[in-house]
Enzyme design. Structure first.
Site, PDB file in Angstrom:
ATOM      1  N   GLU A  32     -15.575 -31.932  37.137  1.00 38.60           N
ATOM      2  CA  GLU A  32     -14.716 -31.163  36.623  1.00 38.60           C
ATOM      3  C   GLU A  32     -13.050 -31.561  36.664  1.00 38.60           C
ATOM      4  OE1 GLU A  32     -15.970 -27.808  34.360  1.00 38.60           O
ATOM      5  OE2 GLU A  32     -15.005 -26.874  36.212  1.00 38.60           O
ATOM      6  N   HIS A  41     -11.044 -19.889  37.397  1.00 41.89           N
ATOM      7  CA  HIS A  41     -11.855 -18.625  37.034  1.00 41.89           C
ATOM      8  C   HIS A  41     -11.820 -17.231  36.813  1.00 41.89           C
ATOM      9  CE1 HIS A  41     -15.024 -21.801  37.608  1.00 41.89           C
ATOM     10  NE2 HIS A  41     -14.709 -22.626  37.006  1.00 41.89           N
ATOM     11  N   HIS A  64      -7.235 -25.424  37.973  1.00 45.55           N
ATOM     12  CA  HIS A  64      -8.266 -24.910  36.622  1.00 45.55           C
ATOM     13  C   HIS A  64      -8.742 -23.217  37.848  1.00 45.55           C
ATOM     14  CE1 HIS A  64     -11.943 -24.332  34.567  1.00 45.55           C
ATOM     15  NE2 HIS A  64     -12.597 -24.718  35.321  1.00 45.55           N
TER      16      HIS A  64
HETATM   17 MN    MN Z   1     -14.649 -24.649  36.218  1.00 47.99          MN
END
Ligand code: MN
Length: 265
Positions: A104, A125, A123
């Site tokens: 990503e 989660h 980035h």
């Molecule tokens: Mn991700």
């Protein structure tokens, strides 16, 4: 069968060739202070439970705005200076053939292209945010430390631009769509996946990541109380950002860095 065996041999030889650069500085031109802060950002976000084994943080090269730094594919809590690679804005690793990189990584390159003001990107989660990425209840600022939320954060639904996928932002088209939904905001939630957060410095991107997660927890608790909620007024939120946003998080950054670098090696 023979073809598969040949591929394995080739990959193994590439990984041997690639091992050497990871024991040295990523680039002779790299600013050592920037690399040190990027390593600290990886460790801090792991220690603060914003990252688990996944997630990544990057920093734009202060000397060449068309390059950025990001770790090789590795759990963030394990990242050291020798793991940091240089990327162009198409998210090709420079001088790092054969080294595994994050699928990503395009998130970083495409946002740096779209947002010249952005110098660092996270980035992750982080769990308290996920409900707000799938619910009709919008994430809104309940704490002054999350004033950068302003009047809300957009939600990126990967189906809108890419249809049914594995939900990973693993190519430039998907990343451009994410950057478009982010717009000029500080963060974009990603439905059923996580969040991407930007800042004008590494400490600001890290501070925003920590306080966005905390705000989500606090907002969930406030909702659970059952009464009416008074969110930050958008004008208050603007004033917090205009006032330097908690001093650029620098007081907290010094503490986070000391703790994270003392307990990991
Ligand atoms: Mn991700």
């Amino acid at each position: 069968m023979n073809g598969a065996a040949v591929v394995v041999v080739i990959c193994a030889s590439l990984s041997v060739v690639a091992a050497a650069p990871q024991t040295t500085a990523p680039d002779a031109r790299a600013d050592p202070a920037l690399i040190a802060d990027l390593v600290a950002a990886n460790r801090i976000l792991a220690q603060e439970n914003i990252f688990d084994g996944f997630g990544h943080v990057s920093a734009r090269d202060g000397r060449n705005p068309n390059r950025y730094y990001l770790a090789r594919s590795l759990a963030p809590g394990l990242v050291a200076a020798g793991d940091i690679l240089e990327f162009d804005l198409d998210s090709n690793a420079v001088n790092a053939k054969g080294i595994a990189v994050y699928s990503e990584r395009f998130i970083h390159g495409e946002i740096y292209k779209a947002r010249p003001d952005v110098k660092a990107i996270v980035h992750n989660h982080s769990p308290a945010l996920i409900p707000f990425s799938v619910s009709s209840v919008p994430l809104r600022p309940v704490s002054h430390t999350a004033g950068f939320i302003g009047d809300g954060v957009p939600v990126f639904d990967i189906r809108t631009s890419a249809g049914v996928t594995d939900m990973l932002v693993s190519n430039p088209d998907r990343a451009r769509a994410l950057a478009t939904v982010l717009g000029m905001r500080a963060a974009v939630l990603m439905r059923g996946h996580g969040v991407t957060i930007v800042g004008s410095s590494i400490p600001i991107a890290v501070g925003r990541s920590i306080y966005l997660e905390r705000n989500a927890t606090l907002q969930t608790q406030a909702i659970a109380l059952g009464g009416d909620i008074t969110y930050l007024d958008p004008a208050e939120a603007r004033q917090i950002v205009a006032g330097g946003e908690n001093g650029g998080y620098l007081r907290a950054w010094d503490l986070w860095k000391l703790k994270a670098m003392a307990t990991t090696k």
